[in-house]
Design a protein around this motif. Structure first.
Motif, PDB file in Angstrom:
ATOM      1  N   MET A 184      43.451  46.889  42.527  1.00 16.63           N
ATOM      2  CA  MET A 184      43.125  46.098  41.343  1.00 16.63           C
ATOM      3  C   MET A 184      44.198  45.034  41.108  1.00 16.63           C
ATOM      4  O   MET A 184      43.881  43.879  40.810  1.00 16.63           O
ATOM      5  CB  MET A 184      42.991  47.005  40.124  1.00 16.63           C
ATOM      6  CG  MET A 184      42.626  46.263  38.854  1.00 16.63           C
ATOM      7  SD  MET A 184      42.375  47.339  37.415  1.00 16.63           S
ATOM      8  CE  MET A 184      43.989  48.087  37.232  1.00 16.63           C
ATOM      9  N   GLN A 185      45.471  45.410  41.263  1.00 14.72           N
ATOM     10  CA  GLN A 185      46.554  44.440  41.094  1.00 14.72           C
ATOM     11  C   GLN A 185      46.454  43.321  42.132  1.00 14.72           C
ATOM     12  O   GLN A 185      46.624  42.140  41.798  1.00 14.72           O
ATOM     13  CB  GLN A 185      47.914  45.130  41.228  1.00 14.72           C
ATOM     14  CG  GLN A 185      48.245  46.053  40.091  1.00 14.72           C
ATOM     15  CD  GLN A 185      49.496  46.868  40.374  1.00 14.72           C
ATOM     16  OE1 GLN A 185      49.622  47.482  41.438  1.00 14.72           O
ATOM     17  NE2 GLN A 185      50.428  46.879  39.423  1.00 14.72           N
ATOM     18  N   ASP A 186      46.172  43.678  43.379  1.00 16.82           N
ATOM     19  CA  ASP A 186      46.056  42.671  44.433  1.00 16.82           C
ATOM     20  C   ASP A 186      44.873  41.737  44.178  1.00 16.82           C
ATOM     21  O   ASP A 186      44.975  40.523  44.401  1.00 16.82           O
ATOM     22  CB  ASP A 186      45.929  43.334  45.807  1.00 16.82           C
ATOM     23  CG  ASP A 186      47.225  44.016  46.246  1.00 16.82           C
ATOM     24  OD1 ASP A 186      48.293  43.711  45.673  1.00 16.82           O
ATOM     25  OD2 ASP A 186      47.155  44.864  47.159  1.00 16.82           O
ATOM     26  N   ALA A 187      43.762  42.295  43.711  1.00 21.07           N
ATOM     27  CA  ALA A 187      42.598  41.450  43.392  1.00 21.07           C
ATOM     28  C   ALA A 187      42.922  40.496  42.247  1.00 21.07           C
ATOM     29  O   ALA A 187      42.562  39.318  42.277  1.00 21.07           O
ATOM     30  CB  ALA A 187      41.391  42.323  43.033  1.00 21.07           C
ATOM     31  N   TYR A 188      43.611  40.994  41.251  1.00 19.22           N
ATOM     32  CA  TYR A 188      43.997  40.177  40.096  1.00 19.22           C
ATOM     33  C   TYR A 188      44.942  39.050  40.526  1.00 19.22           C
ATOM     34  O   TYR A 188      44.758  37.885  40.145  1.00 19.22           O
ATOM     35  CB  TYR A 188      44.654  41.083  39.056  1.00 19.22           C
ATOM     36  CG  TYR A 188      44.937  40.460  37.722  1.00 19.22           C
ATOM     37  CD1 TYR A 188      43.922  40.244  36.794  1.00 19.22           C
ATOM     38  CD2 TYR A 188      46.243  40.127  37.347  1.00 19.22           C
ATOM     39  CE1 TYR A 188      44.194  39.701  35.545  1.00 19.22           C
ATOM     40  CE2 TYR A 188      46.521  39.590  36.112  1.00 19.22           C
ATOM     41  CZ  TYR A 188      45.498  39.381  35.208  1.00 19.22           C
ATOM     42  OH  TYR A 188      45.774  38.853  33.966  1.00 19.22           O
ATOM     43  N   ASN A 189      45.941  39.397  41.327  1.00 17.68           N
ATOM     44  CA  ASN A 189      46.878  38.374  41.811  1.00 17.68           C
ATOM     45  C   ASN A 189      46.179  37.362  42.701  1.00 17.68           C
ATOM     46  O   ASN A 189      46.457  36.158  42.631  1.00 17.68           O
ATOM     47  CB  ASN A 189      48.047  39.031  42.551  1.00 17.68           C
ATOM     48  CG  ASN A 189      48.936  39.829  41.618  1.00 17.68           C
ATOM     49  OD1 ASN A 189      48.994  39.556  40.421  1.00 17.68           O
ATOM     50  ND2 ASN A 189      49.610  40.829  42.153  1.00 17.68           N
ATOM     51  N   TRP A 190      45.254  37.827  43.562  1.00 24.03           N
ATOM     52  CA  TRP A 190      44.470  36.919  44.411  1.00 24.03           C
ATOM     53  C   TRP A 190      43.647  35.974  43.538  1.00 24.03           C
ATOM     54  O   TRP A 190      43.598  34.764  43.785  1.00 24.03           O
ATOM     55  CB  TRP A 190      43.555  37.737  45.327  1.00 24.03           C
ATOM     56  CG  TRP A 190      42.497  36.926  45.988  1.00 24.03           C
ATOM     57  CD1 TRP A 190      42.611  36.209  47.140  1.00 24.03           C
ATOM     58  CD2 TRP A 190      41.160  36.729  45.526  1.00 24.03           C
ATOM     59  NE1 TRP A 190      41.417  35.566  47.420  1.00 24.03           N
ATOM     60  CE2 TRP A 190      40.509  35.885  46.438  1.00 24.03           C
ATOM     61  CE3 TRP A 190      40.439  37.186  44.416  1.00 24.03           C
ATOM     62  CZ2 TRP A 190      39.184  35.478  46.277  1.00 24.03           C
ATOM     63  CZ3 TRP A 190      39.124  36.789  44.256  1.00 24.03           C
ATOM     64  CH2 TRP A 190      38.514  35.941  45.190  1.00 24.03           C
ATOM     65  N   MET A 191      43.007  36.523  42.505  1.00 27.92           N
ATOM     66  CA  MET A 191      42.187  35.701  41.604  1.00 27.92           C
ATOM     67  C   MET A 191      43.044  34.637  40.918  1.00 27.92           C
ATOM     68  O   MET A 191      42.647  33.485  40.805  1.00 27.92           O
ATOM     69  CB  MET A 191      41.513  36.612  40.575  1.00 27.92           C
ATOM     70  CG  MET A 191      40.614  35.917  39.573  1.00 27.92           C
ATOM     71  SD  MET A 191      41.396  35.515  37.985  1.00 27.92           S
ATOM     72  CE  MET A 191      42.107  37.035  37.451  1.00 27.92           C
ATOM     73  N   ARG A 192      44.242  35.019  40.491  1.00 26.93           N
ATOM     74  CA  ARG A 192      45.102  34.092  39.754  1.00 26.93           C
ATOM     75  C   ARG A 192      45.710  33.009  40.646  1.00 26.93           C
ATOM     76  O   ARG A 192      46.068  31.943  40.158  1.00 26.93           O
ATOM     77  CB  ARG A 192      46.227  34.867  39.062  1.00 26.93           C
ATOM     78  CG  ARG A 192      45.749  35.700  37.892  1.00 26.93           C
ATOM     79  CD  ARG A 192      46.881  36.434  37.196  1.00 26.93           C
ATOM     80  NE  ARG A 192      48.069  35.602  36.985  1.00 26.93           N
ATOM     81  CZ  ARG A 192      48.198  34.659  36.061  1.00 26.93           C
ATOM     82  NH1 ARG A 192      47.205  34.419  35.233  1.00 26.93           N
ATOM     83  NH2 ARG A 192      49.309  33.972  35.961  1.00 26.93           N
ATOM     84  N   THR A 193      45.844  33.277  41.931  1.00 25.96           N
ATOM     85  CA  THR A 193      46.493  32.308  42.818  1.00 25.96           C
ATOM     86  C   THR A 193      45.495  31.665  43.778  1.00 25.96           C
ATOM     87  O   THR A 193      45.193  30.484  43.650  1.00 25.96           O
ATOM     88  CB  THR A 193      47.638  32.983  43.606  1.00 25.96           C
ATOM     89  OG1 THR A 193      47.124  34.096  44.325  1.00 25.96           O
ATOM     90  CG2 THR A 193      48.748  33.445  42.679  1.00 25.96           C
ATOM     91  N   VAL A 194      44.977  32.429  44.710  1.00 28.19           N
ATOM     92  CA  VAL A 194      44.109  31.876  45.757  1.00 28.19           C
ATOM     93  C   VAL A 194      42.801  31.356  45.177  1.00 28.19           C
ATOM     94  O   VAL A 194      42.419  30.199  45.400  1.00 28.19           O
ATOM     95  CB  VAL A 194      43.838  32.928  46.865  1.00 28.19           C
ATOM     96  CG1 VAL A 194      42.876  32.385  47.902  1.00 28.19           C
ATOM     97  CG2 VAL A 194      45.142  33.372  47.507  1.00 28.19           C
ATOM     98  N   LEU A 195      42.089  32.206  44.438  1.00 28.01           N
ATOM     99  CA  LEU A 195      40.805  31.763  43.890  1.00 28.01           C
ATOM    100  C   LEU A 195      40.979  30.599  42.926  1.00 28.01           C
ATOM    101  O   LEU A 195      40.212  29.640  42.948  1.00 28.01           O
ATOM    102  CB  LEU A 195      40.085  32.926  43.195  1.00 28.01           C
ATOM    103  CG  LEU A 195      38.673  32.601  42.687  1.00 28.01           C
ATOM    104  CD1 LEU A 195      37.743  32.244  43.842  1.00 28.01           C
ATOM    105  CD2 LEU A 195      38.107  33.759  41.879  1.00 28.01           C
ATOM    106  N   ALA A 196      42.023  30.667  42.086  1.00 32.22           N
ATOM    107  CA  ALA A 196      42.266  29.583  41.121  1.00 32.22           C
ATOM    108  C   ALA A 196      42.559  28.252  41.805  1.00 32.22           C
ATOM    109  O   ALA A 196      42.329  27.192  41.223  1.00 32.22           O
ATOM    110  CB  ALA A 196      43.406  29.957  40.186  1.00 32.22           C
TER     111      ALA A 196
END
Length: 195
Positions: A102-114
């Motif tokens: 969940m933390q990795d998905a959140y960090n991915w969403m905040r950086t890569v996806l954003a």
């Protein structure tokens, strides 16, 4: 004309529900994915994010079952992006691994996806039901920065010290009965969630 209008609305609604799937993490040969739904229109220059975590007793479920069609449509109609994640399931992993996903998905969403999609990584609501509701509650102190809001429906917690949630030598109905009996007593875990 009315039939054509209804047909076009149904096609439009169906098309709006088709996500783009991304791999946010790889563990060994396992690709762990997230589905991203974007609204067809929004009053925001960057979409607020409805970050959903599926339920399933930490053993079942998938990103496609994290919210109902009605909840998905409600978020999209408000102009929010929906990010629905998968995570590794029990047996084979324990809570620490699931929270890490969940933390990795959140960090991915905040950086890569954003960097690829106009989302607002600082305006996130975490939503979950059952096991996803438990993870949503955990997100309040395990995600950095914490989400703006948490929506947790009937959060499910269990003994995360074992690899299996239930003892496979006991019939499942007996296990559920024991869990229900334990529901009324305080749950104490030796696992330190503050790390």
């Amino acid at each position: 004309m009315l039939r054509l209008s209804i047909l076009l609305l149904l096609i439009y609604a169906f098309a709006a529900q088709q996500p783009t799937t991304y791999t946010y993490k790889t563990v060994g040969n396992l690709s762990i994915e997230a589905d991203v739904y974007l609204p067809t229109s929004s009053k925001y220059s960057k979409y607020p994010v409805f970050f959903t975590v599926h339920g399933g007793g930490y053993m079942l479920g998938a990103k496609s079952s994290s919210c109902t069609t009605q909840e998905l449509q409600e978020a999209l109609s408000r102009g929010w992006a929906v990010v629905s994640i998968d995570y590794r399931l029990n047996p084979g992993v324990v809570l620490k691994d699931i929270v890490e996903d969940m933390q990795d998905a959140y960090n991915w969403m905040r950086t890569v996806l954003a960097s690829q999609v106009p989302i607002d990584p600082n305006n996130v609501v975490v939503f979950g039901q059952s096991a996803g509701g438990g993870l949503a509650l955990i997100s309040g102190y395990k995600l950095n920065p914490p989400p703006k809001a948490i929506i947790s429906f009937y959060p499910y917690c269990t003994n995360f010290m074992r690899t299996y949630i239930y003892d496979p030598t006991i019939p499942l109905n007996q296990t559920l009965y024991k869990e229900a009996q334990n529901f009324f007593t305080p749950v104490i875990s030796e696992y330190d969630l503050t790390n």
